[in-house]
Design an enzyme around this catalytic site. Structure first.
Site, mmCIF file in Angstrom:
data_model
loop_
_atom_site.group_PDB
_atom_site.id
_atom_site.type_symbol
_atom_site.label_atom_id
_atom_site.label_comp_id
_atom_site.label_asym_id
_atom_site.label_seq_id
_atom_site.Cartn_x
_atom_site.Cartn_y
_atom_site.Cartn_z
ATOM 1 N N PRO A 78 0.778 -1.239 0.000
ATOM 2 C CA PRO A 78 0.000 0.000 0.000
ATOM 3 C C PRO A 78 0.813 1.294 0.000
ATOM 4 O O PRO A 78 0.807 2.064 0.972
ATOM 5 C CB PRO A 78 -0.828 -0.130 1.279
ATOM 6 C CG PRO A 78 0.053 -0.919 2.191
ATOM 7 C CD PRO A 78 0.762 -1.904 1.305
ATOM 8 N N CYS A 79 1.460 1.590 -1.119
ATOM 9 C CA CYS A 79 2.260 2.806 -1.203
ATOM 10 C C CYS A 79 1.397 4.065 -1.097
ATOM 11 O O CYS A 79 1.923 5.151 -0.824
ATOM 12 C CB CYS A 79 3.098 2.817 -2.471
ATOM 13 S SG CYS A 79 2.180 2.526 -3.987
#
Length: 150
Positions: A114-115
């Site tokens: 989850p950047c």
């Protein structure tokens, strides 16, 4: 390499598998291979977008430098609904915030890694995925992290 396309609220999302691990996730058009792993990954992506999944449980393989892999590991450890800054991750890894930002931009498996949970020191920054910042905001809102966008 087998790939499977999944419709999401942020656009068509393509999952790619190799040697028993997810190696890529990207927006666009892809395949319609229905391997057990791709089916499981697609089900988890759909559940995430319905707000029913907070933690992906999939075998992942990140290609790239040792720093790229370390940054992806650090990003994957950020809990659902929370954010960290590039600087915080950089301090943990003994790197620079700019290098961490470049690795975030090169994340081959967004959403699952989850950047979108990584912010600049002053708040919201860009997003390399389809839709740019608007997609990042949508993902953060989905997770209930909208208050962190200011």
């Amino acid at each position: 390499m087998p790939s499977l396309t999944v419709d999401t609220p942020t656009g068509t999302f393509v999952l790619t598998e190799e040697d028993g691990a997810i190696i890529r996730a990207t927006w666009g058009l892809g395949g319609s291979d229905h391997t057990p792993l791709l089916e499981r990954a697609a089900a988890q992506v759909r559940a995430y977008f319905r707000g029913e999944l907070e933690q992906f449980e999939l075998p992942l393989k990140v290609r790239g430098s040792a720093l790229q892999r370390a940054v992806c590991d650090a990003i994957a450890a950020i809990p659902y609904g929370y954010t960290r800054t590039y600087g915080e991750i950089a301090r943990d890894l003994g790197s620079s915030a700019q290098a961490v930002g470049q690795c975030c931009g090169g994340n081959p498996i967004p959403v699952i890694i989850p950047c979108h949970r990584v912010m600049g020191a002053r708040g919201l920054t860009g997003f390399s995925g389809e839709g740019g910042v608007e997609t990042k905001v949508a993902l953060l809102r989905l997770e209930g992290a909208a208050g962190l966008l200011i």
